[in-house]
Design a protein around this motif. Sequence first.
Motif, short mmCIF file in Angstrom:
data_model
loop_
_atom_site.label_atom_id
_atom_site.label_comp_id
_atom_site.label_asym_id
_atom_site.label_seq_id
_atom_site.Cartn_x
_atom_site.Cartn_y
_atom_site.Cartn_z
N UNK A 64 5.94 136.40 51.61
CA UNK A 64 4.59 136.28 51.04
C UNK A 64 3.62 136.25 52.20
N UNK A 65 2.44 136.80 52.09
CA UNK A 65 1.93 137.47 50.91
C UNK A 65 2.48 138.88 50.77
N UNK A 66 2.70 139.24 49.52
CA UNK A 66 3.17 140.56 49.15
C UNK A 66 2.81 140.76 47.69
N UNK A 67 2.10 141.81 47.38
CA UNK A 67 1.69 142.06 46.00
C UNK A 67 2.90 142.11 45.07
N UNK A 68 3.93 142.83 45.50
CA UNK A 68 5.15 142.95 44.68
C UNK A 68 5.80 141.59 44.45
N UNK A 69 5.89 140.78 45.49
CA UNK A 69 6.54 139.47 45.33
C UNK A 69 5.69 138.51 44.51
N UNK A 70 4.36 138.58 44.63
CA UNK A 70 3.50 137.77 43.77
C UNK A 70 3.69 138.16 42.30
N UNK A 71 3.84 139.46 42.04
CA UNK A 71 4.07 139.92 40.67
C UNK A 71 5.42 139.41 40.15
N UNK A 72 6.44 139.42 41.00
CA UNK A 72 7.75 138.87 40.60
C UNK A 72 7.64 137.39 40.27
N UNK A 73 6.93 136.64 41.09
CA UNK A 73 6.77 135.21 40.84
C UNK A 73 6.00 134.93 39.55
N UNK A 74 5.02 135.76 39.24
CA UNK A 74 4.23 135.57 38.02
C UNK A 74 5.09 135.70 36.76
N UNK A 75 6.17 136.48 36.84
CA UNK A 75 7.05 136.71 35.69
C UNK A 75 8.33 135.87 35.76
N UNK A 76 8.51 135.13 36.82
CA UNK A 76 9.75 134.39 37.06
C UNK A 76 9.97 133.29 36.04
N UNK A 77 11.24 133.02 35.79
CA UNK A 77 11.62 131.93 34.90
C UNK A 77 12.29 130.84 35.73
N UNK A 78 11.83 129.60 35.58
CA UNK A 78 12.42 128.48 36.30
C UNK A 78 13.82 128.22 35.76
N UNK A 79 14.75 128.01 36.66
CA UNK A 79 16.15 127.73 36.32
C UNK A 79 16.46 126.32 36.81
N UNK A 80 17.17 125.55 36.01
CA UNK A 80 17.57 124.21 36.44
C UNK A 80 18.47 124.30 37.67
N UNK A 81 18.18 123.47 38.66
CA UNK A 81 19.03 123.39 39.85
C UNK A 81 20.26 122.58 39.45
N UNK A 82 21.45 123.15 39.59
CA UNK A 82 22.66 122.40 39.27
C UNK A 82 22.73 121.11 40.10
N UNK A 83 23.22 120.06 39.50
CA UNK A 83 23.26 118.75 40.14
C UNK A 83 23.93 118.78 41.51
N UNK A 84 24.95 119.58 41.66
CA UNK A 84 25.69 119.65 42.93
C UNK A 84 24.81 120.13 44.08
N UNK A 85 23.71 120.79 43.79
CA UNK A 85 22.86 121.36 44.84
C UNK A 85 21.51 120.65 44.97
N UNK A 86 21.31 119.59 44.20
CA UNK A 86 20.07 118.81 44.24
C UNK A 86 20.16 117.69 45.26
N UNK A 87 19.00 117.29 45.74
CA UNK A 87 18.91 116.11 46.59
C UNK A 87 19.25 114.90 45.72
N UNK A 88 19.91 113.93 46.28
CA UNK A 88 20.32 112.75 45.51
C UNK A 88 19.12 111.96 45.01
N UNK A 89 17.94 112.14 45.62
CA UNK A 89 16.74 111.44 45.20
C UNK A 89 16.01 112.09 44.05
N UNK A 90 16.47 113.25 43.62
CA UNK A 90 15.77 113.98 42.53
C UNK A 90 16.35 113.68 41.18
#
Length: 90
Positions: A64-90
Motif C-alpha cells: 500500500x498504497x496501491x489502487x488495486x490493493x485498496x479495492x481488494x481491501x474494500x471487498x475483503x471479508x474478515x476471517x476469525x483468527x484461529x485460537x492457535x495463532x492468536x496472542x494469548x492476550x486477545x
Amino acid sequence: MMDFDKACQLAVEYYTQEWGCSTLSEIKDLGEKWIFYPTDEESAFANFHITIRKDNGKPEPFILPSRENFELLAKAKVVDVPEAYRSKGE
C-alpha cells in the motif's frame, strides 16, 4: 488448493522468521488469497502484511498504497483468527 490452516501456519512462520512475531491479529479473505496481519503493532514491520494465495500457497507482499490493493481491501471479508495463532492476550 491451499488449506486455510496451512496458510495461517505459513504466515506465522514467515513473521516469526523475518520479524520475530509469532501471532496474528487479523486475517481477511481477499478472494484469491488471504491477507495476514501480525500482532505486534509497535514494531517497524506492523504495516508490512503478506498474502497467501489460495491456489498455490505462494506468499506475496501486500503493498500500500496501491489502487488495486485498496479495492481488494474494500471487498475483503474478515476471517476469525484461529485460537492457535492468536496472542494469548486477545
